[in-house]
Structures are given as structure tokens and as C-alpha cells.
Scaffold this motif. Structure first.
Motif, PDB file in Angstrom:
ATOM      1  N   UNK A 136       0.826  -1.111   0.158  1.00 32.02           N
ATOM      2  CA  UNK A 136       0.013  -0.088  -0.133  1.00 32.02           C
ATOM      3  C   UNK A 136       0.861   1.169  -0.064  1.00 32.02           C
ATOM      4  N   UNK A 137       2.165   1.117  -0.143  1.00 35.73           N
ATOM      5  CA  UNK A 137       3.142   2.320  -0.033  1.00 35.73           C
ATOM      6  C   UNK A 137       2.846   3.168  -1.195  1.00 35.73           C
ATOM      7  N   UNK A 138       2.674   4.295  -1.047  1.00 40.88           N
ATOM      8  CA  UNK A 138       2.353   5.251  -2.347  1.00 40.88           C
ATOM      9  C   UNK A 138       0.929   5.154  -2.741  1.00 40.88           C
ATOM     10  N   UNK A 139      -0.019   4.593  -2.095  1.00 39.05           N
ATOM     11  CA  UNK A 139      -1.453   4.581  -2.246  1.00 39.05           C
ATOM     12  C   UNK A 139      -1.979   5.207  -1.177  1.00 39.05           C
ATOM     13  N   UNK A 140      -3.153   5.778  -1.513  1.00 41.09           N
ATOM     14  CA  UNK A 140      -4.078   6.475  -0.527  1.00 41.09           C
ATOM     15  C   UNK A 140      -4.407   5.606   0.723  1.00 41.09           C
ATOM     16  N   UNK A 141      -4.522   6.353   1.757  1.00 40.03           N
ATOM     17  CA  UNK A 141      -5.065   5.514   2.787  1.00 40.03           C
ATOM     18  C   UNK A 141      -6.538   5.136   2.754  1.00 40.03           C
ATOM     19  N   UNK A 142      -6.875   3.574   3.065  1.00 37.56           N
ATOM     20  CA  UNK A 142      -8.185   3.401   2.961  1.00 37.56           C
ATOM     21  C   UNK A 142      -9.295   4.091   3.868  1.00 37.56           C
ATOM     22  N   UNK A 143     -10.373   4.065   3.521  1.00 38.39           N
ATOM     23  CA  UNK A 143     -11.260   4.720   4.533  1.00 38.39           C
ATOM     24  C   UNK A 143     -11.418   3.942   5.785  1.00 38.39           C
ATOM     25  N   UNK A 144     -11.803   4.555   6.878  1.00 36.40           N
ATOM     26  CA  UNK A 144     -11.857   3.998   8.141  1.00 36.40           C
ATOM     27  C   UNK A 144     -12.438   5.075   8.890  1.00 36.40           C
ATOM     28  N   UNK A 145     -12.829   4.471  10.093  1.00 34.72           N
ATOM     29  CA  UNK A 145     -13.776   5.443  10.958  1.00 34.72           C
ATOM     30  C   UNK A 145     -13.700   4.736  12.521  1.00 34.72           C
ATOM     31  N   UNK A 146     -12.810   4.871  13.161  1.00 36.04           N
ATOM     32  CA  UNK A 146     -12.665   3.849  14.545  1.00 36.04           C
ATOM     33  C   UNK A 146     -13.410   4.606  15.734  1.00 36.04           C
ATOM     34  N   UNK A 147     -13.916   3.663  16.614  1.00 32.76           N
ATOM     35  CA  UNK A 147     -14.360   4.394  17.812  1.00 32.76           C
ATOM     36  C   UNK A 147     -13.170   4.704  18.559  1.00 32.76           C
ATOM     37  N   UNK A 148     -13.434   5.371  19.854  1.00 37.85           N
ATOM     38  CA  UNK A 148     -12.602   5.984  20.964  1.00 37.85           C
ATOM     39  C   UNK A 148     -12.020   4.807  21.636  1.00 37.85           C
ATOM     40  N   UNK A 149     -10.883   4.761  21.801  1.00 36.31           N
ATOM     41  CA  UNK A 149     -10.300   3.747  22.641  1.00 36.31           C
ATOM     42  C   UNK A 149     -10.146   4.218  24.236  1.00 36.31           C
TER      43      UNK A 149
END
Lengths: 175, 210
Positions: free
Chosen positions: A36-49
Motif C-alpha cells: 500500500x506504499x504510495x497509495x491512499x489510506x483506505x477509508x476507516x472510522x474507528x471508535x474512541x479507545x
């Protein structure tokens, strides 16, 4: 049959011997580099830890400033060794966002209380989804994300004290 | 009465002189006391204690001479083989679909077939269907969830290859590196055909001569 052909089995044996010997003397690298180097970060939405740090989503990485995305866990032993080095990076002005993998809030709190909290934000991932998104195969791993949300570098394993200048260099390159 | 291995013979009360404070009926006849003293388990009095004072007892992990000690050392090494780092495991339960099958048998079959050909990132010679590593469980969860949503198994494989490279799949693809794998059987078959043809023509030629 021509007379040279009798040497063929021996030559074949020599070839196989060389292949196996080289594999035994210098075993291949077992680390799995992310593609994934050089590629956009995939979409994610994580809750608070933890309650005292905000949650983490992809949108947090598009602010224009390169950041570190550190994948850690309270149950991960090398993460303890990495904690003071991350603190050192945080003191140097690096923004570090963390993702706690398969972890409980009290465990993360205890870990941060004991080993320091260098994180600006901490997301929580109970099913390691972000690791599959990033092409990460274990904890700890650290990714350099540039200001546009592109992954520019993957560091497998804990960051050691002597690798701090290299990480700072990677962050500078990502600018 | 004299025992060569005994430095201090124990006091044996004579029936005629009962010790003070000992009731008459508790006293044992001399023969019985002597018999007990001859018990091989009991006639090792102070020597072992003395030697223990001079040479303190060794700890189990200290190698020492003698068969008994080497066995103990070996047992310790065997135990050490199974030592695991403390707290290197997470305490969360496995992901929902890590160990649970999909309700639809057809989808579960598709998921199972795919999981058997995906490589575990932790136990690198196992498929995720075989591995009990936490990450393999999380990967099975991803596979089952995506298949339940109707995603094509090959699309899931492609999604993982995009992240980890061909490494993650046990199903080889034809690439610039793997083409010999596919070409080798064809080349070998052709080679065998050529050799067999040569042999037959030679045999025919010899047969014609005779």
C-alpha cells in the motif's frame, strides 16, 4: 546417448544441493511488506479507545501535515520497548495517532499510564480491520502518512532509539 | 550393635531404666527397636545433613554431576521448551465470524473454499482456515462478512493481494516470476515426446538391420 549425458544426474544433484544449501544458510526474509506504499489510506472510522483521546478516522490524515499512524496493543510486548521512543518522537513535534488492536479500554488506559501516552488520537479496532486495510501483518507497525492521506512508508516492528533520525527523515520526505 | 556407617548410635532405652516422662506401656522391647534401626531407610543418620551443610543443595537449573542431576536438568530444559512470554495474547474474544459459520450453507462453502487458499499472516505456512492465530480469526471474519454481503470470493482475494501481494494467496497466478511453474509440465512433456520418438526410430532402424 552421448557420453556427456551421464553427468546430467550429478549436475542436477549439484544444482538442487546449491538451492537447498543457500536456503538453509540464508533463509528468506519472513516480514511481509505492505503493497500500500504510495497509495491512499483506505477509508476507516474507528471508535474512541480511551476517554481522554479523540477517536480516529481517515479524515484526520488529510490536514496537510505528515503524521505517524502507529498500530499497537496493550498485550504486545515490543510495544512496551517502543513507548519511550514514540514519546521521544512526540517531544520532537511529531503527531502520532494510534490504533489499539484487539484491546479493552481499561487495558489501554493501564498501558498508557505505565508507559506514557504519545498519541494525539487513539482509535480502537477489535477485529484488526485496519491492519488488513493497511497491509499490516502484526503489532507494532508504524506508517508515515503524508498531508494528503497517502501512505509513504511502513515500519515493521518497534521503532528503536537509533531509528528516530530515519523516521524524522521519512516524515520530512513526506512533506 | 555397632554400625560402621553410623557416627552416633541413637540412644536405645534399656527396659530396666525407663526414661523420665515416658509411660511404661509406650516403651518398646529392645528387639523391636533394633529391628527398626536396621531398616535401610532409617540408618542414614547425620552424614547427609553434614554434606548438605558443606555443599548446599543445588537448584534444579544448575547443571551438576551425577545421573539424577542431569535428569533433573533435562526435565528443566524440557519445561523451558514450553515457556511462553507472559501476556503476549490479547484478552478480547474472537471476532464474531472467526469461529462461526455463515447461516447460508452455499455461502459458507464459498467462504471455506476461499479461506483454505488464503495464507495466515502469523503462522506463515498455514491457511487461515487451519490457523488459530488471532489475526487468522480476524481474517476469517473479514472473508465471511464480505461473502455474506454478496462479494465474489475472487474479489476478496484480489483485495488481499492488493495489500499483501501474491504472498497472501495459495493460488498461484501467471506472472513474470511464476510462468516457469506453468510452462515446466508442457516443456517436460514435449521433451519426453522427443526422447521416445528417437528411441522408437532407433529401435526400428536396428530391427531393419536384423
Amino acid at each position: 546417448m552421448k557420453h556427456w549425458a551421464i553427468w546430467l544426474p550429478l549436475a542436477l544433484f549439484g544444482l538442487l544441493f546449491a538451492v537447498f544449501a543457500s536456503g538453509l544458510i540464508a533463509p528468506g526474509d519472513r516480514t511481509i511488506a505492505s503493497q500500500m506504499i504510495g497509495k491512499p489510506l483506505p477509508d476507516f472510522d474507528l471508535p474512541q479507545a480511551v476517554p481522554d483521546r479523540p477517536a480516529l478516522a481517515r479524515a484526520d490524515f488529510t490536514g496537510g501535515k505528515p503524521k505517524l499512524l502507529n498500530v499497537f496493543a496493550s498485550w504486545c510486548v515490543p510495544c512496551i520497548a517502543e513507548a519511550p521512543v514514540l514519546a521521544q518522537l512526540a517531544r520532537a513535534g511529531v503527531e502520532i495517532d494510534g490504533v489499539a488492536i484487539r484491546d479493552r479500554t481499561p487495558d489501554v488506559q493501564q498501558f498508557l499510564a505505565r508507559h506514557g501516552n504519545p498519541y494525539t488520537r487513539i482509535g480502537r479496532d477489535d477485529v484488526s480491520k485496519i491492519q488488513f486495510d493497511l497491509g499490516s501483518s502484526g503489532v507494532p507497525e508504524t506508517f508515515v502518512i503524508n498531508g494528503k492521506g497517502i501512505i509513504t512508508y511502513q515500519h515493521i516492528g518497534e521503532i528503536r532509539a537509533d531509528q528516530v533520525p530515519m523516521i524524522l527523515q521519512k516524515l520530512k520526505e513526506a512533506q | 550393635m555397632a554400625r560402621p556407617d553410623c557416627a552416633q548410635p541413637p540412644f536405645i532405652p534399656s527396659p530396666s531404666t525407663p526414661p523420665v516422662g515416658v509411660a511404661q506401656d509406650k516403651l518398646q522391647p529392645l528387639a523391636e527397636v533394633e529391628g527398626r534401626d536396621r531398616n535401610p531407610l532409617r540408618i542414614r543418620p547425620s552424614t547427609s545433613r553434614q554434606s548438605r551443610e558443606v555443599y548446599p543443595e543445588r537448584l534444579p537449573w544448575q547443571p551438576a554431576e551425577g545421573l539424577g542431576n542431569s535428569v533433573r536438568w533435562l526435565a528443566f530444559l524440557l519445561l523451558a521448551m514450553f515457556a511462553v512470554p507472559a501476556a503476549a495474547q490479547d484478552s478480547l474474544p474472537p471476532a464474531p465470524y472467526a469461529y462461526r459459520q455463515l447461516e447460508d450453507p452455499a455461502k459458507e462453502k464459498a467462504a471455506q473454499d476461499l479461506m483454505l487458499t488464503l495464507r495466515c499472516l502469523t503462522c506463515q505456512s498455514q491457511s487461515i482456515a487451519d490457523s488459530d492465530a488471532a489475526m487468522a480469526g480476524d481474517m476469517r471474519h473479514q472473508v465471511r462478512e464480505r461473502i455474506a454481503k454478496g462479494e465474489d470470493p475472487e474479489a476478496i482475494r484480489a483485495w488481499l493481494i492488493e495489500r499483501y501481494g501474491d504472498w497472501v494467496s495459495y493460488e498461484p497466478r501467471v506472472t513474470t516470476i511464476t510462468w516457469p511453474l506453468f510452462a515446466a509440465p508442457i516443456v517436460l512433456l514435449l521433451l519426453a515426446g522427443v526422447i521416445v520418438r528417437k528411441r522408437f526410430t532407433r529401435a526400428k532402424a536396428q530391427g531393419d538391420k536384423i
